[in-house]
Design a protein around this motif. Structure first.
Motif, PDB file in Angstrom:
ATOM      1  N   ALA A  92       0.834  -1.198   0.000  1.00  0.00           N
ATOM      2  CA  ALA A  92       0.000   0.000   0.000  1.00  0.00           C
ATOM      3  C   ALA A  92       0.868   1.247   0.000  1.00  0.00           C
ATOM      4  N   SER A  93       0.245   2.365  -0.354  1.00  0.00           N
ATOM      5  CA  SER A  93       0.909   3.665  -0.303  1.00  0.00           C
ATOM      6  C   SER A  93      -0.067   4.702   0.223  1.00  0.00           C
ATOM      7  N   ILE A  94       0.454   5.633   1.006  1.00  0.00           N
ATOM      8  CA  ILE A  94      -0.319   6.766   1.516  1.00  0.00           C
ATOM      9  C   ILE A  94       0.282   8.020   0.896  1.00  0.00           C
ATOM     10  N   VAL A  95      -0.510   8.748   0.119  1.00  0.00           N
ATOM     11  CA  VAL A  95      -0.014   9.935  -0.575  1.00  0.00           C
ATOM     12  C   VAL A  95      -0.767  11.158  -0.072  1.00  0.00           C
ATOM     13  N   GLY A  96      -0.051  12.053   0.596  1.00  0.00           N
ATOM     14  CA  GLY A  96      -0.650  13.265   1.129  1.00  0.00           C
ATOM     15  C   GLY A  96      -0.650  14.382   0.106  1.00  0.00           C
ATOM     16  N   ILE A  97      -1.732  15.168   0.112  1.00  0.00           N
ATOM     17  CA  ILE A  97      -1.857  16.341  -0.754  1.00  0.00           C
ATOM     18  C   ILE A  97      -1.976  17.562   0.157  1.00  0.00           C
ATOM     19  N   PRO A  98      -1.058  18.524   0.073  1.00  0.00           N
ATOM     20  CA  PRO A  98      -1.144  19.705   0.943  1.00  0.00           C
ATOM     21  C   PRO A  98      -2.494  20.396   0.797  1.00  0.00           C
ATOM     22  N   ARG A  99      -3.054  20.824   1.901  1.00  0.00           N
ATOM     23  CA  ARG A  99      -4.408  21.394   1.880  1.00  0.00           C
ATOM     24  C   ARG A  99      -4.498  22.692   1.089  1.00  0.00           C
ATOM     25  N   ASP A 100      -3.364  23.395   0.901  1.00  0.00           N
ATOM     26  CA  ASP A 100      -3.383  24.664   0.170  1.00  0.00           C
ATOM     27  C   ASP A 100      -3.018  24.493  -1.301  1.00  0.00           C
ATOM     28  N   ALA A 101      -2.960  23.247  -1.792  1.00  0.00           N
ATOM     29  CA  ALA A 101      -2.650  23.019  -3.196  1.00  0.00           C
ATOM     30  C   ALA A 101      -3.677  23.735  -4.076  1.00  0.00           C
ATOM     31  N   TYR A 102      -3.197  24.478  -5.047  1.00  0.00           N
ATOM     32  CA  TYR A 102      -4.066  25.277  -5.934  1.00  0.00           C
ATOM     33  C   TYR A 102      -4.423  24.411  -7.139  1.00  0.00           C
ATOM     34  N   VAL A 103      -5.708  24.044  -7.226  1.00  0.00           N
ATOM     35  CA  VAL A 103      -6.147  23.078  -8.232  1.00  0.00           C
ATOM     36  C   VAL A 103      -7.460  23.538  -8.841  1.00  0.00           C
ATOM     37  N   SER A 104      -7.917  22.778  -9.833  1.00  0.00           N
ATOM     38  CA  SER A 104      -9.218  23.016 -10.456  1.00  0.00           C
ATOM     39  C   SER A 104     -10.287  22.252  -9.682  1.00  0.00           C
ATOM     40  N   ILE A 105     -11.315  22.969  -9.232  1.00  0.00           N
ATOM     41  CA  ILE A 105     -12.426  22.363  -8.488  1.00  0.00           C
ATOM     42  C   ILE A 105     -13.655  22.347  -9.392  1.00  0.00           C
ATOM     43  N   PRO A 106     -14.178  21.176  -9.751  1.00  0.00           N
ATOM     44  CA  PRO A 106     -15.310  21.092 -10.678  1.00  0.00           C
ATOM     45  C   PRO A 106     -16.489  21.963 -10.240  1.00  0.00           C
ATOM     46  N   GLY A 107     -16.959  22.788 -11.173  1.00  0.00           N
ATOM     47  CA  GLY A 107     -18.118  23.634 -10.902  1.00  0.00           C
ATOM     48  C   GLY A 107     -17.829  24.864 -10.081  1.00  0.00           C
ATOM     49  N   VAL A 108     -16.616  25.012  -9.613  1.00  0.00           N
ATOM     50  CA  VAL A 108     -16.245  26.153  -8.764  1.00  0.00           C
ATOM     51  C   VAL A 108     -15.175  26.995  -9.431  1.00  0.00           C
ATOM     52  N   GLY A 109     -14.171  26.338 -10.004  1.00  0.00           N
ATOM     53  CA  GLY A 109     -13.041  27.022 -10.604  1.00  0.00           C
ATOM     54  C   GLY A 109     -11.769  26.730  -9.842  1.00  0.00           C
ATOM     55  N   ALA A 110     -10.745  27.495 -10.093  1.00  0.00           N
ATOM     56  CA  ALA A 110      -9.464  27.272  -9.431  1.00  0.00           C
ATOM     57  C   ALA A 110      -9.534  27.753  -7.990  1.00  0.00           C
ATOM     58  N   GLY A 111      -8.928  26.980  -7.109  1.00  0.00           N
ATOM     59  CA  GLY A 111      -8.904  27.358  -5.698  1.00  0.00           C
ATOM     60  C   GLY A 111      -8.100  26.365  -4.894  1.00  0.00           C
ATOM     61  N   LYS A 112      -7.990  26.622  -3.604  1.00  0.00           N
ATOM     62  CA  LYS A 112      -7.294  25.685  -2.730  1.00  0.00           C
ATOM     63  C   LYS A 112      -8.101  24.389  -2.622  1.00  0.00           C
ATOM     64  N   ILE A 113      -7.383  23.270  -2.667  1.00  0.00           N
ATOM     65  CA  ILE A 113      -8.072  21.980  -2.678  1.00  0.00           C
ATOM     66  C   ILE A 113      -8.890  21.762  -1.411  1.00  0.00           C
ATOM     67  N   ASN A 114      -8.490  22.365  -0.308  1.00  0.00           N
ATOM     68  CA  ASN A 114      -9.245  22.154   0.936  1.00  0.00           C
ATOM     69  C   ASN A 114     -10.631  22.790   0.888  1.00  0.00           C
ATOM     70  N   SER A 115     -10.861  23.733  -0.036  1.00  0.00           N
ATOM     71  CA  SER A 115     -12.166  24.386  -0.117  1.00  0.00           C
ATOM     72  C   SER A 115     -13.208  23.538  -0.841  1.00  0.00           C
ATOM     73  N   ALA A 116     -12.784  22.471  -1.524  1.00  0.00           N
ATOM     74  CA  ALA A 116     -13.746  21.613  -2.219  1.00  0.00           C
ATOM     75  C   ALA A 116     -14.742  21.014  -1.235  1.00  0.00           C
ATOM     76  N   LEU A 117     -14.285  20.621  -0.056  1.00  0.00           N
ATOM     77  CA  LEU A 117     -15.179  20.060   0.952  1.00  0.00           C
ATOM     78  C   LEU A 117     -16.184  21.115   1.407  1.00  0.00           C
ATOM     79  N   PHE A 118     -15.742  22.340   1.559  1.00  0.00           N
ATOM     80  CA  PHE A 118     -16.628  23.428   1.972  1.00  0.00           C
ATOM     81  C   PHE A 118     -17.691  23.707   0.912  1.00  0.00           C
ATOM     82  N   HIS A 119     -17.300  23.743  -0.338  1.00  0.00           N
ATOM     83  CA  HIS A 119     -18.231  24.101  -1.412  1.00  0.00           C
ATOM     84  C   HIS A 119     -19.226  22.990  -1.741  1.00  0.00           C
ATOM     85  N   GLY A 120     -18.811  21.730  -1.653  1.00  0.00           N
ATOM     86  CA  GLY A 120     -19.695  20.664  -2.119  1.00  0.00           C
ATOM     87  C   GLY A 120     -19.643  19.384  -1.321  1.00  0.00           C
TER      88      GLY A 120
END
Length: 311
Positions: free
Chosen positions: A99-127
């Motif tokens: 197995a492997s555990i791969v961490g993604i920093p919470r402030d990673a700037y990515v594309s959030i479907p239906g929202v646009g570009a933003g910090k990946i941690n905000s995806a949980l807040f938005h949807g």
């Protein structure tokens, strides 16, 4: 029923060819799962001895990907609609029991479907968890088989109820924000100290990168506890499922959760890699973010090929 427990005790007398009589006292506990019209033994304990791994009832083929999310919801806030404090993709190679555990920093700037570009941690807040899953799937190219979500309170309770986790503190910690104050070295952490260790970033090397690595170490420590508990008594799997059901939000059913735990039991901790994707700090306007580098894409490609890093 998705599983059953059985126990057996009997006393007998053994007779050798020489006529010598010896008393026998036998006790056993069994963990069973449905199989066709009958039942199959998943694990058993007879005189403190376990069946060889892998456990017969555990899935043994293909790959499994789970998204583990930790919410930073405060009291009175929704765990499922707050920002994510911890984001980890757990890949499992069922056939090779790696197995492997791969961490993604919470402030990673990515594309959030239906929202646009933003910090990946905000995806949980938005949807909620579903948008968090879709966001990570778009970023990694990996389809998640399920998610596990908990908040601060749920995390503390889970760690306490399983008896704590044994981690190696990698460096002296003194972080007033998280409450992490530990000397370096091995230490058993229960609820509140385990949360402090997981949230420390102010004196962690690389900030959020170091914190994400420590969070992965806690996941790995939980695997060690699970294997240790099951080695003593296979029926403890039911307790783990009960604890998870009370303190995790997930799209996995009870049967799937039990199968996930049985698959985890078959994996030796030394065959688990704990990593964090690479990137660098930057800004988008006045907002501090993490830009993931090309090494992150290479790590995701490696992970989705077979469920683990490094083949």
């Amino acid at each position: 029923p998705v599983a059953a427990a059985a126990s057996m005790r009997f006393a007998a007398t053994a007779l050798s060819p020489e006529g010598v009589r010896s008393p026998i006292r036998h006790g056993a506990r069994y963990l069973l799962r449905p199989s066709g019209a009958g039942w199959k033994v998943v694990a058993y304990r007879v005189r403190r001895r376990l069946a060889p791994r892998p456990l017969p009832g555990a899935p043994t083929r293909g790959t499994l990907f789970i998204l583990a999310l930790g919410s930073d919801a405060r009291p009175g806030q929704s765990v499922a609609r707050s920002r994510a404090d911890s984001i980890h993709v757990i890949g499992i190679d069922l056939r090779r029991r790696k197995a492997s555990i791969v961490g993604i920093p919470r402030d990673a700037y990515v594309s959030i479907p239906g929202v646009g570009a933003g910090k990946i941690n905000s995806a949980l807040f938005h949807g909620g968890p579903s948008l968090a899953v879709r966001t990570v799937e778009r970023l990694t190219g990996i389809r998640m088989d399920g998610y596990l979500l908990t908040g601060f309170h749920g995390f503390r309770r889970m760690v306490t109820l399983i008896g704590g986790v044994e981690v190696r503190i990698p460096y002296p910690m003194s972080d007033a924000a998280s409450g992490a104050r530990f000397p370096a070295g091995p230490r058993r952490l229960k609820g509140r100290p385990a949360l402090a260790f997981s949230r420390n970033r102010h004196d962690a090397p690389g900030g959020d990168f170091g914190r994400s690595l420590n969070q992965g170490a806690v996941i790995l420590a939980a695997l060690r506890e699970l294997r240790h508990d099951v080695a003593r008594n296979p029926l403890v799997l039911f307790r783990w499922v009960a604890v998870a059901s009370r303190h995790l939000e997930t799209d996995l059913g009870v049967r799937e959760m039990l199968q996930l735990l049985m698959a985890a039991v078959a994996i030796e901790p030394r065959r688990v890699r704990n990593r964090v994707v690479s990137g660098g700090a930057g800004f988008v306007g006045s907002q501090s973010v993490v830009h993931l580098g090309p090494g992150a894409g290479a790590m995701f490609r490696d992970l989705r090929r077979g469920g683990t890093l490094g083949g």
